[in-house]
Design an enzyme around this catalytic site. Structure first.
Site, PDB file in Angstrom:
ATOM      1  N   VAL A 282       0.837  -1.203   0.000  1.00 24.02           N
ATOM      2  CA  VAL A 282       0.000   0.000   0.000  1.00 24.02           C
ATOM      3  C   VAL A 282       0.874   1.256   0.000  1.00 24.02           C
ATOM      4  O   VAL A 282       0.527   2.268  -0.614  1.00 24.02           O
ATOM      5  CB  VAL A 282      -0.951   0.002   1.215  1.00 24.02           C
ATOM      6  N   CYS A 283       2.022   1.191   0.650  1.00 26.24           N
ATOM      7  CA  CYS A 283       2.866   2.375   0.843  1.00 26.24           C
ATOM      8  C   CYS A 283       3.269   3.083  -0.452  1.00 26.24           C
ATOM      9  O   CYS A 283       3.165   4.315  -0.525  1.00 26.24           O
ATOM     10  CB  CYS A 283       4.098   2.013   1.664  1.00 26.24           C
ATOM     11  N   PRO A 284       3.729   2.378  -1.494  1.00 31.76           N
ATOM     12  CA  PRO A 284       4.094   3.120  -2.703  1.00 31.76           C
ATOM     13  C   PRO A 284       2.908   3.797  -3.370  1.00 31.76           C
ATOM     14  O   PRO A 284       3.062   4.850  -3.992  1.00 31.76           O
ATOM     15  CB  PRO A 284       4.728   2.051  -3.606  1.00 31.76           C
TER      16      PRO A 284
END
Length: 206
Positions: free
Chosen positions: A59-61
């Site tokens: 999810v972070c990118p």
């Protein structure tokens, strides 16, 4: 501290931040830098601290890419974006090189390997050694005015962050006013008074 040797009370809304030094990877120029929070306060900047769990995750990118789309607008509003995770600055560099979603981001990527900064803002997860998805808005006087915390599995919406920053920056110069739900830049605001009590319906833009 995150190791449990002392108790840290998380910063609360309305409180002034304390200074904190940190290392960053700066994608612009592809180099490492040293910074502290007060350097931005001295320049009368707004600060958005954008905590995320870890480099090389899923999810972070998508979140950092989404945030990057609004960087120009936020910079024009005198806002400094700093993303933060417990990864090292070396990991930030390697991740930016590997992950194509990050090819256009230009904000500082701070390293918080001990979780100290995440602990100060109440988003450190000691069990995993990572930070929850915390977004914190700090005004030019160094006061925390906005916060949002999501669990690991739900990504944030940078368009909503932009809306909130627009509201906070407007209200910073209009202390007698308030922004109603879903307010966007250019819409009517409210001025609390006895005339408004029980009659907000009459004043809200239809």
């Amino acid at each position: 501290m995150p190791d449990g040797t002392s108790v840290v009370v998380p910063l609360q809304l309305g409180q002034k931040i304390k200074d904190f030094a940190f290392s960053t990877y700066n994608p612009v120029g592809n180099h490492f830098e040293e910074h502290n929070l007060f350097q931005y306060i001295l320049k009368k900047k707004w600060i958005v601290l954008y905590f995320y769990p870890a480099d090389f995750t899923f999810v972070c990118p998508t979140e950092l890419s989404d945030l990057g789309q609004y960087q120009d607008q936020l910079q024009q509003m005198n806002v400094e974006i700093i993303s933060v995770s417990t990864d090292t600055k070396f990991s930030h560099l390697a991740w930016c090189k590997a992950e194509k979603l990050l090819k256009d981001i230009r904000f500082q990527m701070a390293s918080d390997p001990t979780g100290e900064l995440a602990t100060v803002f109440g988003v450190y997860d000691a069990a995993g050694g990572t930070a929850l998805r915390g977004t914190f808005i700090i005004n030019p006087e160094g006061v925390l005015v906005g916060s949002e915390v999501n669990y690991y599995n739900v990504g944030r919406n940078a368009a909503e962050l932009l809306r909130k920053v627009q509201a906070y920056t407007y209200l910073h110069d209009h202390l007698d006013q308030v922004c109603p739900a879903a307010w966007t830049e250019g819409q009517e605001v409210l001025t609390p008074s006895e005339k408004l009590v029980g009659r907000v319906y009459d004043f809200v833009e239809k």
